[in-house]
Design an enzyme around this catalytic site. Structure first.
Site, PDB file in Angstrom:
ATOM      1  N   PRO A 145       0.927  -1.260  -0.066  1.00 13.22           N
ATOM      2  CA  PRO A 145       0.014   0.005   0.272  1.00 13.22           C
ATOM      3  C   PRO A 145       0.720   1.323  -0.053  1.00 13.22           C
ATOM      4  CG  PRO A 145      -0.414  -1.522   1.985  1.00 13.22           C
ATOM      5  CD  PRO A 145       0.565  -1.882   1.252  1.00 13.22           C
ATOM      6  N   GLU A 146       0.346   2.342  -0.792  1.00 13.93           N
ATOM      7  CA  GLU A 146       1.272   3.540  -0.608  1.00 13.93           C
ATOM      8  C   GLU A 146       0.066   4.414  -0.069  1.00 13.93           C
ATOM      9  OE1 GLU A 146       3.236   4.594  -4.123  1.00 13.93           O
ATOM     10  OE2 GLU A 146       3.666   2.543  -4.768  1.00 13.93           O
TER      11      GLU A 146
END
Ligand SMILES: [Zn+2]
Length: 293
Positions: free
Chosen positions: A2-3
């Protein structure tokens, strides 16, 4: 992995379940995440109210009525699931469908809102930590982070100044969390394509010798904000459309322009280039060698 947009989407998905709700019961099934959970983790949460749920880079920050802040990081494979205790069906489905993954439900929050929030993380690179709000500025996990890319403080002048004299590639500079916080491999590739800048370009070339921004820095900051906002919007629609039907908050569908599109036609209007994959600092970079200079 995840960013920033994924973490922001998780935050927005958790908000209705956790904000202004009290931890009625906290279960710890496995305390050895990336770091061991603090001693008496459950005891320090139980009975406390979440007064606000914020985000800094890729960290979720839950402010508690006790004066502590609960820091949560999804790591490589972490996700949250939200279920409503009042809805018997949801609970049944949860036990049925999630049974095979339940071994990875390391932490379970039973909230006074009736929501059950589980933290699931097969690889256990995720983490949770309790820090006193008064000591948050000195917290080592946060202290060295650069500006929030969507904050007003992050502009061309700030980015150019951070890149001044840097002989590394622009790609490496943008991945450096001290330059700008929360960007990862995917959104750096996307932002550079949108800004029509080569990932191999020397970082210092977006600034003058004195560190003032040039036109490239302006373009790049605009592209970073646009790419992140578009992804957060997609995350928001996936929350609204109930695409996350099993209650999972984590990755969502987002259409990338260059990421993982090696060999495809460049989507820039009028460009006849083909997306190329190269390896920089051990990680894949996707870009168009024709329109990204
Ligand atoms: Zn192109």
């Amino acid at each position: 992995m995840p960013e920033l947009p994924e973490v922001e989407t998780v935050r927005r998905g958790l908000q209705p379940a956790m904000e202004r709700a009290r931890f009625a019961k906290v279960e710890v099934n496995r305390g050895d995440l990336r770091w061991p959970l603090p001693k008496d983790f459950a005891g320090r949460l139980q009975g406390k109210t979440v007064t606000g749920l914020g985000r800094r880079a890729k960290y979720l920050l839950a402010d508690l009525s006790s004066g502590d802040v609960l820091l949560m990081h999804l790591g490589m494979s972490g996700s949250f699931h939200v279920f409503q205790e009042a809805d018997g069906k949801a609970i049944g489905r949860y036990h049925h469908e999630r049974a095979q993954h339940a071994a990875h439900d390391h932490v379970v929050f039973h909230m006074s809102s009736g929501a059950i929030v589980t933290f699931n993380d097969p690889r256990r690179f995720g983490s949770m930590k309790l820090v006193a709000r008064a000591k948050l500025d000195a917290e080592p996990l946060l202290a060295r982070l650069g500006p929030e890319p969507l904050g007003n403080a992050f502009d061309a002048a700030m980015l150019a100044n951070a890149c001044k004299g840097k002989r590394t590639s622009l790609k490496a500079a943008l991945l450096d969390q001290r330059v700008v916080a929360g960007l990862g491999n995917i959104y750096v590739c996307e932002a550079l394509h949108r800004a029509r800048l080569s990932p191999k370009r020397i970082a210092a070339t977006i600034a003058t010798k004195t560190g003032a921004p040039n036109e490239r820095a302006e373009r790049l900051v605009e592209a970073i904000k646009a790419v992140l906002n578009a992804a957060i919007k997609d995350g928001g629609s996936s929350l609204r459309d109930h695409k996350l039907t099993d209650g999972e908050l984590g990755m969502f569908q987002h259409r990338f322009r260059v990421y993982d599109r090696e060999g495809e036609k460049c989507p820039t209007p009028g460009c006849r280039g083909t997306i190329k994959r190269i390896v920089q600092n051990g990680r894949s970079t996707f870009y168009c060698p024709v329109c990204q200079k």
